[in-house]
Design an enzyme around this catalytic site. Structure first.
Site, PDB file in Angstrom:
ATOM      1  CG  HIS A  36      -5.139  -3.644   6.134  1.00  0.00           C
ATOM      2  ND1 HIS A  36      -5.951  -2.805   5.396  1.00  0.00           N
ATOM      3  CD2 HIS A  36      -3.895  -3.173   5.990  1.00  0.00           C
ATOM      4  CE1 HIS A  36      -5.226  -1.839   4.851  1.00  0.00           C
ATOM      5  NE2 HIS A  36      -3.985  -2.039   5.203  1.00  0.00           N
TER       6      HIS A  36
ATOM      7  CG  HIS B  75       0.608   3.372  10.151  1.00  0.00           C
ATOM      8  ND1 HIS B  75       0.870   4.388   9.259  1.00  0.00           N
ATOM      9  CD2 HIS B  75       0.072   2.364   9.423  1.00  0.00           C
ATOM     10  CE1 HIS B  75       0.504   4.004   8.037  1.00  0.00           C
ATOM     11  NE2 HIS B  75       0.039   2.774   8.108  1.00  0.00           N
TER      12      HIS B  75
ATOM     13  CD  GLU C  58      -3.274   0.775   1.992  1.00  0.00           C
ATOM     14  OE1 GLU C  58      -3.177  -0.056   2.908  1.00  0.00           O
ATOM     15  OE2 GLU C  58      -4.275   1.508   1.826  1.00  0.00           O
TER      16      GLU C  58
HETATM   17 FE1  FEO Z   1      -2.202  -0.901   4.589  1.00  0.00          FE
HETATM   18 FE2  FEO Z   1      -0.471   1.461   6.332  1.00  0.00          FE
HETATM   19  O1  FEO Z   1      -1.136   0.606   4.810  1.00  0.00           O
END
Ligand code: FEO
Length: 397
Positions: A147, A227, A81
């Site tokens: 995910h 993150h 992503e």
């Molecule tokens: Fe699924 Fe932080 O991207």
């Protein structure tokens, strides 16, 4: 500027204090976020993930202050992503033949997004590993549907760091970098909101993956997600929380969610909240107007709730579009084991409650019989029906 995580492992990401929305405008961010990339400088120099392309120049400048980019021996992309791969094309312009270790699905994702099938992809599976020197290895663990289908985590032996990518992350800007230094209330609350809004549909896969990771018996000392805060103090706490959250999680809370046209349905919502409070003072009650509250915050509250009450007036033989859209989102998250009640005002045809009933049942909620269906503006006889709704919502199976 790189910041040491442990020994020769450094954080080299982007803390974004200005970010307010994520996944387009779908996820609301209240306390900033970060894209964490990591630089490993053992015998081999390894870059684990990158940052979102708007921060590409800053990221590459930071990297070049620390190393010659041509000194990188390999790149690990734990997830394709764009928030983690967005700077990859800029790096590949400088070192076009560098090996990229990622899952086979990430090859599809990266090729689909950046159109460079010639990049030197090395597809990996769970248990594959690479020696990075000084007695240390990177061991790959597929994290399919945590995910996206391409996610994986990378475990570094010796320093015992699990680079978990999205799993165990939070949209939370943590200047202090580590969980033991972060604001702990916000940290857990943001980790929970992230789980509720992003990982909830895959709860059964989370449970299986946690069992698999535990069986692998990895001596995890640090969990470094992509993150938010790095889990350095008691890192297993977030794995334990995920196990709990993935197991039909609920607290002693009931959340009332509504929208209203001429305030009648708002009055019903308020009375339902009051009756729950009277019958069970220990139950936390939260009441939200769907049009005035961020939808991801309401989802986090539903996640904590054992039951919800959902109200909309009837409009054009249906419910309000704000509520219909939110229930569609709720449906996608696949909650289970929670009760729901419906309520709403109507002037003429009155289909609202049956639409709500059907939609919530399809979204996996056990919809109780008592409801408030109120013709025109609520009178005391309508409001008294809140008692039966409250009683049944509070009743345990
Ligand atoms: Fe699924 Fe932080 O991207």
């Amino acid at each position: 500027m790189k910041r040491r995580v442990k020994n020769n492992v450094y954080w080299i990401g982007k803390i974004d204090w200005e970010l307010k929305k994520f996944h387009g405008d779908d996820y609301t961010i209240d306390h900033g976020s970060s894209q964490n990339a990591y630089l490993i400088q053992e015998k081999k120099t390894v870059l684990v993930d990158t940052v979102w392309d708007p921060h590409a120049d800053e990221f590459i400048n930071n990297l070049e202050e620390e190393i010659n980019i041509s000194d990188i021996d390999l790149i690990v992309i734990n997830h394709g992503e764009r928030d983690h791969s967005g700077t990859l094309p800029y790096i590949m312009e400088k070192i076009p033949n560098i090996p990229i270790y990622c899952t086979a699905n990430s090859v599809k994702s990266l090729t689909g997004q950046y159109h460079h099938p010639e990049w030197n992809f090395i597809p990996v599976k769970t248990g594959d590993s690479i020696d990075i020197g000084n007695g240390k290895k990177l061991v790959f663990v597929e994290m399919r549907m945590l995910h996206w289908p391409d996610n994986m985590a990378t475990f570094m032996t010796g320093d015992n760091i699990l680079f978990s990518n999205d799993a165990f992350g939070q949209h939370f800007a943590v200047n202090e970098l580590f969980n033991d230094l972060a604001d702990k209330c916000l940290l857990i609350s943001e980790a929970e909101k992230y789980f509720a809004n992003i990982l909830m549909p895959f709860a059964s896969k989370v449970r299986d993956k946690i069992d698999e990771i535990k069986k692998m018996d990895l001596p995890i000392e640090i969990i470094a997600p992509s993150h938010g805060a790095i889990w350095r103090e008691n890192p297993m706490q977030i794995i334990d929380l995920y196990a709990k959250w993935a197991d039909s999680y609920q607290e002693n809370q009931i959340t009332v969610i509504y929208d209203t046209v001429w305030n009648g349905t708002a009055i019903l919502a308020d009375r339902i909240g009051q009756e729950i409070g009277k019958l069970s003072p220990n139950t936390i009650v939260k009441i939200y107007n769907i049009s005035k509250t961020d939808k991801t915050e309401i989802i986090a509250q539903v996640f904590r709730s054992k039951a919800i009450a959902v109200g909309s007036p009837t409009v054009i033989n249906d419910i309000l579009s704000s509520m219909a859209g939110w229930i569609h989102f709720l449906d996608s998250l696949k909650f289970s084991g929670k009760k729901a009640a419906v309520f709403g005002c109507y002037g003429w045809s009155g289909e609202g409650n049956s639409v709500l009933r059907k939609s919530l049942a399809e979204a996996g909620f056990s919809v109780i019989e008592p409801e408030i269906k109120c013709n025109w503006t609520p009178e005391e006889k309508d409001l008294e029906q809140a008692i039966a709704v409250a009683k049944e919502l509070l009743e345990t199976e």
